[in-house]
Design an enzyme around this catalytic site. Structure first.
Site, PDB file in Angstrom:
ATOM      1  CG  HIS A  70       0.288   0.122   2.588  1.00  9.16           C
ATOM      2  ND1 HIS A  70       0.972  -0.782   3.057  1.00  9.16           N
ATOM      3  CD2 HIS A  70       0.050   1.217   3.562  1.00  9.16           C
ATOM      4  CE1 HIS A  70       0.983   0.033   4.095  1.00  9.16           C
ATOM      5  NE2 HIS A  70       0.513   1.548   4.076  1.00  9.16           N
ATOM      6  CG  HIS A  74       0.585   5.611   3.521  1.00  6.93           C
ATOM      7  ND1 HIS A  74      -1.131   5.337   3.251  1.00  6.93           N
ATOM      8  CD2 HIS A  74       1.153   5.059   4.384  1.00  6.93           C
ATOM      9  CE1 HIS A  74      -1.497   4.395   4.239  1.00  6.93           C
ATOM     10  NE2 HIS A  74      -0.078   4.494   4.546  1.00  6.93           N
TER      11      HIS A  74
END
Length: 163
Positions: free
Chosen positions: A68, A83
Site C-alpha cells: 500500500h 501512501h
C-alpha cells in the site's frame, strides 16, 4: 570559481504527479497523522484510476510488504513516501500489485504500483493518497501546486528546495 559553480549539486527537486486525480492540501487529509504532517509535509491526490508512477528519477528504498506504500530517494537525498489510501495497510496487500523492487532505480513516469480502485473504495476509509517528504530536515522550503487537478507525469505537484 567555475568548478565550484558546476560541481554544486542542484538545490531543487521538482516532483511530477504520480497519480491522475484531484489535488488536496495535506492538512485536509482525513487522517491526523498525515494532516498533522507527522510523517512529513507534502500534498495528497484523490485518485481517478488505479495507477501510481514515479514522480521523479529516484531509487526505490522501501516497498511495504502490504503493497500500500513505498519510499523513494532522489539523487539529492530527498526521501518520499507515497501512501495509497488511508488505513490500507489493513488490506494486507489485497487489491495492489507492485511493479518495482527495493534498490531499483526508476525514472519519472515509471510504473510503481497498480491497484483496484473500486476494491479500495469499498474496503478502505479513503483512497486519498498522500505524497510526503519524510526527511524534512534537508528542506529549506517547499512550493506546492495551485492546480486542483493532477495529471500523471505532467503536472508539477511540488518543488522541494534543499538547504
Amino acid at each position: 570559481m567555475f568548478k565550484k559553480l558546476f560541481s554544486k549539486k542542484e538545490s531543487v527537486e521538482q516532483l511530477l504527479a504520480p497519480i491522475n486525480g484531484q489535488v488536496i492540501n495535506i492538512e485536509d487529509v482525513p487522517d491526523p497523522v498525515f494532516a498533522g504532517k507527522m510523517m512529513g509535509d507534502g500534498i495528497a491526490i484523490l485518485p481517478e484510476e488505479g495507477l501510481v508512477v514515479s514522480p521523479i528519477d529516484a531509487e526505490v528504498i522501501q516497498v511495504f510488504h502490504t503493497k500500500h506504500a513505498l519510499g523513494l530517494r532522489t539523487k539529492n537525498g530527498i526521501e518520499l513516501l507515497i501512501h495509497i489510501g488511508l488505513e490500507t495497510v489493513n488490506l494486507k496487500g489485497e487489491g495492489f500489485e507492485v511493479h518495482v523492487a527495493e534498490g531499483q532505480r526508476v525514472k519519472a513516469g515509471d510504473k510503481l504500483v497498480t491497484f483496484d480502485i473500486d476494491f479500495l473504495k469499498s474496503n478502505a476509509p479513503s483512497i486519498v493518497t498522500p505524497i510526503v517528504v519524510t526527511n524534512g530536515e534537508l528542506v529549506e522550503k517547499m512550493e506546492k501546486t495551485n492546480n486542483n487537478q493532477a495529471t500523471i507525469n505532467n503536472t508539477e505537484i511540488m518543488s522541494v528546495y534543499l538547504k
